[in-house]
Design a protein around this motif. Structure first.
Motif, PDB file in Angstrom:
ATOM      1  N   GLU A   7       0.832  -1.203   0.000  1.00  0.00           N
ATOM      2  CA  GLU A   7       0.000   0.000   0.000  1.00  0.00           C
ATOM      3  C   GLU A   7       0.869   1.256   0.000  1.00  0.00           C
ATOM      4  OE1 GLU A   7      -4.101  -1.287   2.311  1.00  0.00           O
ATOM      5  OE2 GLU A   7      -2.363  -0.673   3.485  1.00  0.00           O
ATOM      6  N   VAL A   8       1.933   1.231   0.794  1.00  0.00           N
ATOM      7  CA  VAL A   8       2.841   2.376   0.844  1.00  0.00           C
ATOM      8  C   VAL A   8       3.525   2.554  -0.510  1.00  0.00           C
ATOM      9  CG1 VAL A   8       4.958   3.267   1.876  1.00  0.00           C
ATOM     10  CG2 VAL A   8       3.209   2.212   3.327  1.00  0.00           C
ATOM     11  N   LEU A   9       4.002   1.460  -1.102  1.00  0.00           N
ATOM     12  CA  LEU A   9       4.643   1.522  -2.415  1.00  0.00           C
ATOM     13  C   LEU A   9       3.697   2.114  -3.449  1.00  0.00           C
ATOM     14  CD1 LEU A   9       6.831   0.812  -4.506  1.00  0.00           C
ATOM     15  CD2 LEU A   9       5.842  -1.495  -4.620  1.00  0.00           C
ATOM     16  N   ARG A  10       2.469   1.641  -3.451  1.00  0.00           N
ATOM     17  CA  ARG A  10       1.469   2.124  -4.417  1.00  0.00           C
ATOM     18  C   ARG A  10       1.221   3.622  -4.257  1.00  0.00           C
ATOM     19  NH1 ARG A  10      -4.899   0.528  -4.232  1.00  0.00           N
ATOM     20  NH2 ARG A  10      -5.344   0.410  -6.470  1.00  0.00           N
ATOM     21  N   SER A  11       1.084   4.072  -3.019  1.00  0.00           N
ATOM     22  CA  SER A  11       0.787   5.481  -2.772  1.00  0.00           C
ATOM     23  C   SER A  11       1.969   6.371  -3.149  1.00  0.00           C
ATOM     24  CB  SER A  11       0.410   5.687  -1.306  1.00  0.00           C
ATOM     25  OG  SER A  11       0.032   7.019  -1.070  1.00  0.00           O
ATOM     26  N   VAL A  12       3.161   5.952  -2.803  1.00  0.00           N
ATOM     27  CA  VAL A  12       4.346   6.750  -3.132  1.00  0.00           C
ATOM     28  C   VAL A  12       4.545   6.815  -4.645  1.00  0.00           C
ATOM     29  CG1 VAL A  12       6.844   6.942  -2.891  1.00  0.00           C
ATOM     30  CG2 VAL A  12       5.456   6.299  -0.918  1.00  0.00           C
ATOM     31  N   MET A  13       4.279   5.713  -5.333  1.00  0.00           N
ATOM     32  CA  MET A  13       4.419   5.717  -6.794  1.00  0.00           C
ATOM     33  C   MET A  13       3.398   6.641  -7.439  1.00  0.00           C
ATOM     34  SD  MET A  13       5.332   1.749  -7.748  1.00  0.00           S
ATOM     35  CE  MET A  13       5.332   2.087  -9.523  1.00  0.00           C
ATOM     36  N   ARG A  14       2.218   6.707  -6.851  1.00  0.00           N
ATOM     37  CA  ARG A  14       1.183   7.571  -7.424  1.00  0.00           C
ATOM     38  C   ARG A  14       1.477   9.049  -7.153  1.00  0.00           C
ATOM     39  NH1 ARG A  14      -4.571   4.524  -5.922  1.00  0.00           N
ATOM     40  NH2 ARG A  14      -4.526   3.023  -7.652  1.00  0.00           N
ATOM     41  N   THR A  15       1.966   9.345  -5.960  1.00  0.00           N
ATOM     42  CA  THR A  15       2.144  10.742  -5.560  1.00  0.00           C
ATOM     43  C   THR A  15       3.551  11.263  -5.796  1.00  0.00           C
ATOM     44  OG1 THR A  15       2.702  10.139  -3.282  1.00  0.00           O
ATOM     45  CG2 THR A  15       0.362  10.468  -3.804  1.00  0.00           C
ATOM     46  N   ILE A  19       5.605  12.634   1.597  1.00  0.00           N
ATOM     47  CA  ILE A  19       4.711  13.495   2.380  1.00  0.00           C
ATOM     48  C   ILE A  19       3.268  13.307   1.919  1.00  0.00           C
ATOM     49  CG2 ILE A  19       4.112  15.886   2.922  1.00  0.00           C
ATOM     50  CD1 ILE A  19       7.074  16.582   2.674  1.00  0.00           C
ATOM     51  N   ALA A  20       3.042  13.353   0.601  1.00  0.00           N
ATOM     52  CA  ALA A  20       1.691  13.170   0.067  1.00  0.00           C
ATOM     53  C   ALA A  20       1.182  11.760   0.355  1.00  0.00           C
ATOM     54  CB  ALA A  20       1.679  13.443  -1.432  1.00  0.00           C
ATOM     55  N   ALA A  21       2.077  10.770   0.257  1.00  0.00           N
ATOM     56  CA  ALA A  21       1.683   9.390   0.551  1.00  0.00           C
ATOM     57  C   ALA A  21       1.284   9.244   2.016  1.00  0.00           C
ATOM     58  CB  ALA A  21       2.820   8.435   0.208  1.00  0.00           C
ATOM     59  N   ALA A  22       2.000   9.904   2.901  1.00  0.00           N
ATOM     60  CA  ALA A  22       1.671   9.850   4.326  1.00  0.00           C
ATOM     61  C   ALA A  22       0.287  10.429   4.580  1.00  0.00           C
ATOM     62  CB  ALA A  22       2.721  10.620   5.130  1.00  0.00           C
ATOM     63  N   GLN A  23      -0.037  11.543   3.926  1.00  0.00           N
ATOM     64  CA  GLN A  23      -1.365  12.139   4.063  1.00  0.00           C
ATOM     65  C   GLN A  23      -2.436  11.208   3.506  1.00  0.00           C
ATOM     66  OE1 GLN A  23      -0.763  15.829   1.973  1.00  0.00           O
ATOM     67  NE2 GLN A  23      -0.019  16.904   3.790  1.00  0.00           N
ATOM     68  N   ASP A  24      -2.137  10.571   2.394  1.00  0.00           N
ATOM     69  CA  ASP A  24      -3.088   9.658   1.758  1.00  0.00           C
ATOM     70  C   ASP A  24      -3.377   8.445   2.635  1.00  0.00           C
ATOM     71  OD1 ASP A  24      -4.664   8.533  -0.377  1.00  0.00           O
ATOM     72  OD2 ASP A  24      -2.944   7.282  -0.929  1.00  0.00           O
ATOM     73  N   LEU A  25      -2.360   7.941   3.317  1.00  0.00           N
ATOM     74  CA  LEU A  25      -2.490   6.707   4.095  1.00  0.00           C
ATOM     75  C   LEU A  25      -2.759   6.946   5.579  1.00  0.00           C
ATOM     76  CD1 LEU A  25       0.520   4.802   2.487  1.00  0.00           C
ATOM     77  CD2 LEU A  25      -1.910   4.350   2.072  1.00  0.00           C
ATOM     78  N   GLY A  26      -2.733   8.208   6.017  1.00  0.00           N
ATOM     79  CA  GLY A  26      -2.934   8.495   7.429  1.00  0.00           C
ATOM     80  C   GLY A  26      -1.745   8.068   8.276  1.00  0.00           C
ATOM     81  N   MET A  27      -0.559   8.171   7.705  1.00  0.00           N
ATOM     82  CA  MET A  27       0.670   7.801   8.409  1.00  0.00           C
ATOM     83  C   MET A  27       1.546   9.038   8.550  1.00  0.00           C
ATOM     84  SD  MET A  27       1.508   4.304   6.259  1.00  0.00           S
ATOM     85  CE  MET A  27       3.057   3.974   7.126  1.00  0.00           C
ATOM     86  N   SER A  28       2.614   8.902   9.317  1.00  0.00           N
ATOM     87  CA  SER A  28       3.603   9.960   9.388  1.00  0.00           C
ATOM     88  C   SER A  28       4.578   9.805   8.217  1.00  0.00           C
ATOM     89  CB  SER A  28       4.359   9.920  10.711  1.00  0.00           C
ATOM     90  OG  SER A  28       5.156   8.736  10.790  1.00  0.00           O
ATOM     91  N   GLN A  29       5.215  10.905   7.841  1.00  0.00           N
ATOM     92  CA  GLN A  29       6.177  10.833   6.744  1.00  0.00           C
ATOM     93  C   GLN A  29       7.358   9.922   7.066  1.00  0.00           C
ATOM     94  OE1 GLN A  29       9.434  12.318   6.518  1.00  0.00           O
ATOM     95  NE2 GLN A  29       9.720  11.645   4.381  1.00  0.00           N
ATOM     96  N   PRO A  30       7.902   9.976   8.303  1.00  0.00           N
ATOM     97  CA  PRO A  30       9.000   9.040   8.624  1.00  0.00           C
ATOM     98  C   PRO A  30       8.561   7.580   8.533  1.00  0.00           C
ATOM     99  CG  PRO A  30       8.969  10.864  10.176  1.00  0.00           C
ATOM    100  CD  PRO A  30       7.723  10.983   9.369  1.00  0.00           C
ATOM    101  N   ALA A  31       7.293   7.297   8.909  1.00  0.00           N
ATOM    102  CA  ALA A  31       6.805   5.918   8.840  1.00  0.00           C
ATOM    103  C   ALA A  31       6.752   5.436   7.390  1.00  0.00           C
ATOM    104  CB  ALA A  31       5.431   5.814   9.495  1.00  0.00           C
ATOM    105  N   VAL A  32       6.373   6.318   6.492  1.00  0.00           N
ATOM    106  CA  VAL A  32       6.345   5.953   5.075  1.00  0.00           C
ATOM    107  C   VAL A  32       7.763   5.693   4.573  1.00  0.00           C
ATOM    108  CG1 VAL A  32       5.862   6.818   2.745  1.00  0.00           C
ATOM    109  CG2 VAL A  32       4.187   7.155   4.573  1.00  0.00           C
ATOM    110  N   SER A  33       8.678   6.590   4.903  1.00  0.00           N
ATOM    111  CA  SER A  33      10.072   6.412   4.472  1.00  0.00           C
ATOM    112  C   SER A  33      10.658   5.116   5.021  1.00  0.00           C
ATOM    113  CB  SER A  33      10.921   7.607   4.929  1.00  0.00           C
ATOM    114  OG  SER A  33      10.477   8.797   4.323  1.00  0.00           O
ATOM    115  N   ASN A  34      10.378   4.817   6.294  1.00  0.00           N
ATOM    116  CA  ASN A  34      10.893   3.585   6.893  1.00  0.00           C
ATOM    117  C   ASN A  34      10.292   2.349   6.238  1.00  0.00           C
ATOM    118  OD1 ASN A  34      12.567   4.889   8.712  1.00  0.00           O
ATOM    119  ND2 ASN A  34      10.995   5.020  10.309  1.00  0.00           N
ATOM    120  N   ALA A  35       8.999   2.428   5.886  1.00  0.00           N
ATOM    121  CA  ALA A  35       8.358   1.287   5.239  1.00  0.00           C
ATOM    122  C   ALA A  35       9.019   0.981   3.899  1.00  0.00           C
ATOM    123  CB  ALA A  35       6.868   1.567   5.042  1.00  0.00           C
ATOM    124  N   ILE A  36       9.361   2.028   3.153  1.00  0.00           N
ATOM    125  CA  ILE A  36      10.035   1.830   1.873  1.00  0.00           C
ATOM    126  C   ILE A  36      11.441   1.268   2.082  1.00  0.00           C
ATOM    127  CG2 ILE A  36      11.004   3.031  -0.133  1.00  0.00           C
ATOM    128  CD1 ILE A  36       8.021   2.671  -0.300  1.00  0.00           C
TER     129      ILE A  36
END
Length: 301
Positions: A7-15, A19-36
């Protein structure tokens, strides 16, 4: 990779932005970066190239996301089922239709269907043809409506009617006074092409070839109903099916018979692996009756 990482990969690829992916998924930006980063570490290859602080998906990321898309479709099915159960509705009808039929046919069909089946939760998704077929295949939609869809072995096509293609022109156009229009009549006039993903475009081009007239549209759009709105702005003429041309949305469009005779089939589409529900059969019958009422002809059995 787990589903959340996908889900994180999909959102980051779209946006293209954590930062935008974090807003889309309701996560923090560091959490998105760590997930990747964690996903890349477990996979052993990069999912994004970092270029001037921009994230550029790698070829491997594109391949992974394409393979994962059915998972997201099934997740949508599960989420929709949970919502239906929570709402306590007595039934549901999930419909997918192309843009043309969403505008020209489905409003009247749904209106009649709703009067017969009160308390039914109805949703309509307007989709491109390929997406529509995938929706029906995966069960996101109970039934789809389209014209001249490409065959798929997993789907069953229920013909509703055979439609004539017509020339749609502005009511003030000289074409509007002709008994019928041929490709020769359109040779020196601006044409609007509806670049559908069905077989309709090929049928129109074949009609022009049979009259030895080059098919050279000056404007290209995605859907036939959009071409009709361009016609109303006096931008040219177009070839479309008679059902789309009969839409109540048009106020300055005249449909004139087109020769050589070119016909298309409008169909309801269901899964060949799942039995048709009572509601689905009723909706298909309602669509047949509406086409018969609108065009004054016997529908296809």
């Amino acid at each position: 990779m787990n589903l959340r990482q996908l889900e994180v990969l999909r959102s980051v690829m779209r946006t293209r932005s954590t930062i935008a992916a974090a807003q889309d998924l309701g996560m923090s930006q560091p959490a998105v970066s760590n997930a990747i980063k964690n996903a890349e570490a477990s996979l052993g290859f990069l999912l994004f190239d970092r270029v001037n602080k921009r994230l550029i998906p790698t070829q491997e990321a594109h391949i992974l996301l394409a393979e994962a898309e059915p998972l997201f479709l099934m997740q949508a099915v599960v989420n929709q089922t949970a919502m239906d159960l929570r709402s306590g509705h007595k039934g549901r009808m999930r419909i997918a239709a192309t843009s043309e039929l969403s505008e020209s046919l489905l409003p009247q069909v749904v209106a009649h269907f709703s009067k017969i089946h009160t308390g039914i939760d109805i949703s309509l998704e307007t989709q491109r043809l390929d997406n529509l077929l995938e929706y029906v295949e995966t069960g996101i939609a109970d039934v789809g409506f389209a014209m001249e869809p490409h065959p798929r072995p997993t789907l069953e096509y229920l013909p509703l009617a055979t439609l004539d293609m017509v020339c749609a022109c502005h009511i003030e156009s000289p074409l509007s006074s002709l008994p019928f229009v041929t490709p020769t009549d359109l040779r020196d006039l601006p044409l609007i092409n509806a670049r559908t993903s069905s077989r309709i475009s090929g049928l129109v081009e074949a009609a022009f070839r049979s009259d030895k007239v080059s098919y050279n549209p000056t404007i290209d759009v995605r859907f036939m109903n959009v071409a009709g709105h361009f016609v109303e702005e006096k931008l040219g003429a177009t070839i479309m099916d008679e059902l789309t041309a009969s839409s109540r949305r048009y106020t300055a469009l005249k449909s004139v018979p087109f020769k050589p005779l070119t016909q298309v089939t409008v169909s309801a589409i269901v899964s060949s692996s799942r039995p048709q529900q009572r509601l689905t059969r009723s909706l298909v019958g309602t669509a047949r009756n509406e086409i018969q009422r609108r065009l004054g002809r016997k529908p296809t059995a």
